[in-house]
Design a protein around this motif. Structure first.
Motif, PDB file in Angstrom:
ATOM      1  N   ALA A 135       0.820  -1.215   0.000  1.00 15.28           N
ATOM      2  CA  ALA A 135       0.000   0.000   0.000  1.00 15.28           C
ATOM      3  C   ALA A 135       0.852   1.263   0.000  1.00 15.28           C
ATOM      4  CB  ALA A 135      -0.931  -0.018   1.204  1.00 15.28           C
ATOM      5  N   GLY A 137       1.922   2.974  -2.325  1.00 17.71           N
ATOM      6  CA  GLY A 137       1.537   3.962  -3.324  1.00 17.71           C
ATOM      7  C   GLY A 137       2.406   3.965  -4.568  1.00 17.71           C
ATOM      8  N   HIS A 138       3.444   3.159  -4.581  1.00 16.45           N
ATOM      9  CA  HIS A 138       4.305   3.066  -5.767  1.00 16.45           C
ATOM     10  C   HIS A 138       3.545   2.344  -6.882  1.00 16.45           C
ATOM     11  CE1 HIS A 138       7.740   2.103  -8.286  1.00 16.45           C
ATOM     12  NE2 HIS A 138       8.470   2.925  -7.536  1.00 16.45           N
ATOM     13  N   GLU A 139       3.824   2.783  -8.112  1.00 15.88           N
ATOM     14  CA  GLU A 139       3.158   2.169  -9.271  1.00 15.88           C
ATOM     15  C   GLU A 139       3.335   0.651  -9.293  1.00 15.88           C
ATOM     16  OE1 GLU A 139       4.032   3.228 -13.602  1.00 15.88           O
ATOM     17  OE2 GLU A 139       3.889   5.178 -12.587  1.00 15.88           O
ATOM     18  N   THR A 141       4.117  -1.388  -6.751  1.00 17.57           N
ATOM     19  CA  THR A 141       3.418  -2.096  -5.667  1.00 17.57           C
ATOM     20  C   THR A 141       1.912  -2.113  -5.918  1.00 17.57           C
ATOM     21  OG1 THR A 141       3.600  -0.064  -4.373  1.00 17.57           O
ATOM     22  CG2 THR A 141       5.098  -1.863  -3.798  1.00 17.57           C
ATOM     23  N   ASN A 142       1.388  -1.068  -6.544  1.00 22.03           N
ATOM     24  CA  ASN A 142      -0.039  -1.090  -6.917  1.00 22.03           C
ATOM     25  C   ASN A 142      -0.316  -2.271  -7.841  1.00 22.03           C
ATOM     26  OD1 ASN A 142      -0.553   1.203  -5.484  1.00 22.03           O
ATOM     27  ND2 ASN A 142      -0.550   2.574  -7.241  1.00 22.03           N
ATOM     28  N   ASP A 143       0.598  -2.456  -8.783  1.00 24.60           N
ATOM     29  CA  ASP A 143       0.458  -3.549  -9.737  1.00 24.60           C
ATOM     30  C   ASP A 143       0.560  -4.901  -9.025  1.00 24.60           C
ATOM     31  OD1 ASP A 143       0.346  -4.655 -12.394  1.00 24.60           O
ATOM     32  OD2 ASP A 143       2.475  -5.145 -12.127  1.00 24.60           O
ATOM     33  N   ALA A 145      -0.136  -5.455  -5.951  1.00 21.69           N
ATOM     34  CA  ALA A 145      -1.332  -5.642  -5.112  1.00 21.69           C
ATOM     35  C   ALA A 145      -2.469  -6.239  -5.924  1.00 21.69           C
ATOM     36  CB  ALA A 145      -1.756  -4.304  -4.502  1.00 21.69           C
ATOM     37  N   SER A 146      -2.635  -5.785  -7.170  1.00 19.88           N
ATOM     38  CA  SER A 146      -3.738  -6.358  -7.935  1.00 19.88           C
ATOM     39  C   SER A 146      -3.395  -7.774  -8.403  1.00 19.88           C
ATOM     40  CB  SER A 146      -4.152  -5.455  -9.092  1.00 19.88           C
ATOM     41  OG  SER A 146      -3.064  -5.157  -9.900  1.00 19.88           O
TER      42      SER A 146
END
Ligand SMILES: [Zn+2]
Length: 282
Positions: A135, A137-139, A141-143, A145-146
């Motif tokens: 979480a 907020g890095h691009e 890590t967002n990827d 996470a999904s």
């Protein structure tokens, strides 16, 4: 039978059976298919949940038919077959196949999602802190996470990457931090992170929002840190509702700096041109 009667009758013989019983005008089309079941209670036998408008029998596989006149009714496959309307029968079978295929695909996807969810829970438990890291907020890590939501797990290198990105974002490489000297003097540009915001008593019972800003000057040997304190500039006080929201934001403003109680502590005065440089991180 006289001729006139035969002329009259021959088209009647070709009347579509559905039309004959008043269900509508031919040609007919299949406009829907559904499986309708009825179960009185859990554990009770599953029974057909509908009935055929042509023969009255109970049906589970329900075909919705529409006549050329717009009439709508429902029948079972047996009655479609009995009409000898081959096109309609073919259409009915195709539509049932399509609906059942879709239902199977959906069920498969649902169970895949369900097992991904279960696997995800186990994975998160086996990798403490991974959700917090994801979480950040890095691009990337967002990827990740999904990906975790979809597949229910991540590879070892993806986990390492997530933790690395998180620590780069939130805990930059530890460097020695020493007290610097607040640059006491006339108006200058100050940029730092807001580390606290508080309401203080001002003139005549008014309240004033004051903030402490931490300024870090990176030098070769260490990070030199000094603090300054003063009234929250109105430009930024108005931007974000609630005093806590400003905390951790990086702010830049112009002000003069007066000496505080210690060399690394200054009091900024009459701040202007304030702006939030870096958004608030919770
Ligand atoms: Zn029927």
């Amino acid at each position: 039978m006289d001729y006139a009667m035969m002329v009259h009758m021959s088209p009647t013989d070709r009347i579509h059976p559905f039309e004959k019983v008043g269900l509508g005008k031919a040609p007919f089309r299949v406009v829907g298919f559904s499986v309708q079941k009825y179960q009185a209670c859990y554990g009770a036998p599953v029974q057909p949940g509908s009935s055929c408008d042509f023969c009255g029998t109970s049906i589970m596989n329900v075909f919705s038919i529409q006549g050329a006149d717009g009439s709508r009714f429902k029948v079972g496959i047996d009655c479609v077959k009995k009409t000898y309307d081959k096109a309609l029968h073919k259409e009915a079978l195709a539509s049932a196949r399509e609906v059942k295929r879709k239902a199977r695909t959906e069920a498969r996807e649902a169970s895949r999602a369900e097992s991904a969810k279960t696997r995800r829970e186990a994975f998160v438990q086996a990798n403490p802190g991974i959700e917090v890291a994801l979480a950040c907020g890095h691009e990337i890590t967002n990827d990740l996470a999904s990906k975790l939501d979809i597949y229910g797990s991540l590879s070892t290198s993806q986990v390492e990457l997530a933790f690395r990105l998180h620590s780069q974002t939130y805990c930059p490489a530890k460097r020695p931090e020493v007290n610097g000297k607040a640059p006491i003097g006339p108006r200058q540009t100050i940029r730092g992170r807001i580390i606290s915001v508080r309401l203080h008593d001002g003139y005549m019972g008014t309240k004033q929002l004051r903030m402490t800003v931490k300024v870090v000057e990176q030098k070769d040997d260490a990070d030199y840190v000094w603090l300054c304190w003063g009234t929250v500039p109105r430009e930024i006080a108005g931007h974000i509702p609630g005093q806590d929201d400003l905390r951790n934001a990086v702010v830049e403003f112009t002000a003069s700096l007066e000496a505080g109680r210690e060399p690394h502590f200054g009091l900024f005065k009459r701040p202007t041109k304030a702006r939030i440089v870096d958004g608030v991180q919770q």
